[in-house]
Write a protein that holds these residues in place. Structure first.
Motif, PDB file in Angstrom:
ATOM      1  N   LEU A 462       0.831  -1.204   0.000  1.00  0.00           N
ATOM      2  CA  LEU A 462       0.000   0.000   0.000  1.00  0.00           C
ATOM      3  C   LEU A 462       0.868   1.258   0.000  1.00  0.00           C
ATOM      4  O   LEU A 462       0.577   2.232  -0.701  1.00  0.00           O
ATOM      5  CB  LEU A 462      -0.915  -0.025   1.230  1.00  0.00           C
ATOM      6  N   ALA A 463       1.963   1.199   0.764  1.00  0.00           N
ATOM      7  CA  ALA A 463       2.887   2.340   0.784  1.00  0.00           C
ATOM      8  C   ALA A 463       3.528   2.524  -0.578  1.00  0.00           C
ATOM      9  O   ALA A 463       3.740   3.660  -1.034  1.00  0.00           O
ATOM     10  CB  ALA A 463       3.950   2.124   1.863  1.00  0.00           C
ATOM     11  N   GLU A 464       3.824   1.402  -1.246  1.00  0.00           N
ATOM     12  CA  GLU A 464       4.438   1.479  -2.583  1.00  0.00           C
ATOM     13  C   GLU A 464       3.466   2.092  -3.578  1.00  0.00           C
ATOM     14  O   GLU A 464       3.853   2.898  -4.433  1.00  0.00           O
ATOM     15  CB  GLU A 464       4.837   0.075  -3.021  1.00  0.00           C
ATOM     16  N   LEU A 465       2.186   1.713  -3.505  1.00  0.00           N
ATOM     17  CA  LEU A 465       1.177   2.283  -4.397  1.00  0.00           C
ATOM     18  C   LEU A 465       1.064   3.795  -4.210  1.00  0.00           C
ATOM     19  O   LEU A 465       0.825   4.544  -5.160  1.00  0.00           O
ATOM     20  CB  LEU A 465      -0.183   1.634  -4.132  1.00  0.00           C
ATOM     21  N   LEU A 466       1.237   4.228  -2.972  1.00  0.00           N
ATOM     22  CA  LEU A 466       1.155   5.660  -2.669  1.00  0.00           C
ATOM     23  C   LEU A 466       2.468   6.380  -2.945  1.00  0.00           C
ATOM     24  O   LEU A 466       2.565   7.597  -2.788  1.00  0.00           O
ATOM     25  CB  LEU A 466       0.751   5.856  -1.198  1.00  0.00           C
ATOM     26  N   GLU A 467       3.482   5.608  -3.368  1.00  0.00           N
ATOM     27  CA  GLU A 467       4.827   6.155  -3.632  1.00  0.00           C
ATOM     28  C   GLU A 467       5.398   6.815  -2.390  1.00  0.00           C
ATOM     29  O   GLU A 467       6.039   7.866  -2.456  1.00  0.00           O
ATOM     30  CB  GLU A 467       4.781   7.145  -4.796  1.00  0.00           C
ATOM     31  N   GLU A 468       5.135   6.177  -1.254  1.00  0.00           N
ATOM     32  CA  GLU A 468       5.682   6.634   0.017  1.00  0.00           C
ATOM     33  C   GLU A 468       6.788   5.667   0.416  1.00  0.00           C
ATOM     34  O   GLU A 468       6.543   4.503   0.734  1.00  0.00           O
ATOM     35  CB  GLU A 468       4.579   6.660   1.081  1.00  0.00           C
TER      36      GLU A 468
END
Length: 548
Positions: A462-468
């Motif tokens: 989920l963090a990767e999808l948000l580019e965080e």
């Protein structure tokens, strides 16, 4: 108080429609009321007479104004409240447009001989006199001070007696008196903050007149009127042991003072105290505030604003939806009101605030007609506010357009202004706090849209999808989402009350490195839509039969 109609905590528009009565609408006429005929009184009136306001002894009054003043005083002395209402709302404004559109009305000293120096009448006349100057002209510092002194005299007259004074005024005038009192306080606060445009004499007067339009004195008078009228005791359902509780004049001005305190606390940005002030008023019932349209609109505007700034977006949406639906339902009557322009502006401001609240809480359901109007008025800004890349400038534009005129309660230090002094400091502070709140929620719409796609998903993914890149920072965003989507929601009783509830269409919890999502999207009840359309059709049929 008349029959009350209870509304459920969920807004039911049909009940709002049923609660509208003729007496609640502006410019209603009474069958037995006479009327001062401006045209008949001045069939051959020439242009306005030019006078020197400094030379009262040579002040010339047109004949129609002489007749009007004498008639006005007679109606007040006879306590003919119906005709006073007509004079106040119609005749005075017609004469203003004809004779005093660009100049002040005659000073009280010029008309005093016509009314045998009736002090009560002259106080009320001066209230209209100064209000006209604020409305159509630019008041001087001297006039601002004189208007304050006149309001003090009016309120002292009401407060320093042991028995109610023998006077009756229409509800519209009583509301306008309180409303104008607070407006002039607000205008004076803004006037004194603009130090750089002041002359030395003006600064000297401002220093000497420290109690003029003082926030403490304004609050004192509003609270004193509330206490004198015993209105809070009556609103609680108890019997007040005071002769003033039986006086319509005191009851209504005390009630309107409560609404005035709501506005005052919003101007001073104390939103919790603003809602506490009207805790005795049940907004879900048809109360005294509905007797004057401007009071009705003002009450819901400031309650809605307080909800918005307290992050109670669900309640703000319900409040604004309620009053906007009412205005739309009765708009054909407002066009005949001298306050039509004010009502129209407040209507636009509340649509703007509804757009803001819906952008911060987009899952809340709103009536289809209101949504259509919102898209027409602020569709482009709502797209900018609700996009994944939230546009703070759109929020700032609507905030600046729709917010109250905030004031600083204390005057500036005229002798030692700081280099960073800004006369709009009060507004800037509220704007900063609001934009900080919006900024904290900037990434939340994106996170919510991703969560709605899954039932379970790993936190790293989920963090990767948000580019965080930082997982710890992303977990903070999840906590922020959880916190921001839970707030107090009003369920009845005082406006300040409520229960903590989730106001989102998606719920989740985190277990170690996994986010588990529960879709809590509300199912739209189509029965409500059909019931509303059936009611509208029945109303149309009744109107057709009535006109046949």
């Amino acid at each position: 108080f008349g029959p009350s109609e209870r509304m459920s905590s969920e807004l039911v528009y049909e009940e709002v429609e049923d609660g509208i009565e003729v007496d609640d609408l502006p410019n209603f006429r009474f069958e037995n009321a006479t009327q001062f005929d401006v045209d008949a009184a001045a069939p051959s009136a020439g242009p306005p007479v030019e006078n020197d306001p400094e030379d009262i002894s040579r002040y010339e009054l047109p004949d129609v104004i002489r007749l009007f003043v004498v008639y006005f005083q007679k109606m007040l002395r006879d306590r003919n409240v119906y005709e006073v209402h007509s004079i106040y709302e119609n005749s005075f404004n017609k004469l203003t447009d004809r004779y005093y559109k660009l100049s002040p009305w005659p000073p009280a000293e010029a008309i005093a001989p016509l009314v045998d120096n009736d002090q009560q009448f002259l106080l009320l006349y001066k209230e209209l006199y100064y209000r006209h100057i604020y409305s159509k002209l630019q008041p001087t510092l001297e006039q601002r001070v004189e208007s304050w002194a006149n309001y003090c005299d009016i309120f002292n007259l009401l407060l320093t007696v042991d028995e109610p004074i023998e006077m009756e005024l229409p509800n519209q005038w009583l509301w306008d008196m309180i409303d104008e009192f607070i407006y002039q306080f607000q205008a004076f606060c803004q006037f004194r903050q603009r130090v750089k445009s002041k002359t030395e004499d003006e600064i000297r007067v401002l220093k000497e007149a420290s109690q003029v339009w003082s926030v403490h004195k304004v609050m004192y008078y509003l609270h004193a009127l509330v206490d004198k009228s015993c209105i809070e005791v009556q609103l609680s359902g108890d019997k007040a042991d005071s002769p003033f509780a039986d006086s319509a004049l005191y009851k209504m001005i005390g009630y309107f003072s409560l609404i005035g305190l709501l506005r005052m606390h919003c101007l001073l940005a104390d939103y919790r105290l603003a809602l506490l002030t009207v805790s005795k008023i049940d907004l879900a019932k048809k109360g005294l505030f509905t007797r004057v349209t401007a009071c009705h609109i003002s009450t819901f505007y400031y309650v809605g604003w307080a909800y918005l700034m307290m992050r109670r977006y669900v309640d703000a949406i319900k409040t604004f939806s309620n009053i906007l639906f009412y205005i739309g339902r009765t708009k054909q009557y407002h066009t005949r009101s001298y306050q039509y322009d004010v009502i129209l502006k407040k209507n636009e401001q509340m649509y703007a605030l509804l757009a803001v609240a819906l952008s911060l809480c987009p899952q809340q359901q709103v009536d289809d007609n209101l949504i259509a109007s919102l898209r027409e008025k602020f569709g482009d800004r709502m797209l900018r506010m609700q996009s994944n890349d939230v546009d703070l400038a759109a929020y700032e534009e609507l905030f600046a357009f729709a917010c109250p005129k905030f004031v600083s309660p204390s005057p500036p230090n005229y002798d030692d202004l700081p280099p960073s002094y800004n006369p709009q400091e009060a507004y800037r502070l509220q704007l900063k706090l609001f934009l900080n709140e919006v900024h904290q929620q900037k990434v939340l719409p994106t996170i919510r849209s991703f969560l709605k796609l899954y039932t379970t998903i790993g936190i790293p993914k989920l963090a990767e999808l948000l580019e965080e890149g930082d997982e710890g920072t992303f977990r903070e965003h999840l906590q922020c989402l959880k916190h921001k989507t839970h707030s107090l929601v009003w369920t009845g009783g005082p406006p300040i009350g409520g229960h903590i509830a989730s106001c989102t269409d998606v719920d989740f919890y985190v277990d170690n490195d996994m986010a588990h999502v529960a879709d809590s999207n509300l199912t739209r009840r189509h029965s409500d839509y059909f019931v509303k359309q059936i009611n509208k059709l029945e109303e149309i049929i009744c109107n057709i039969k009535g006109n046949a």
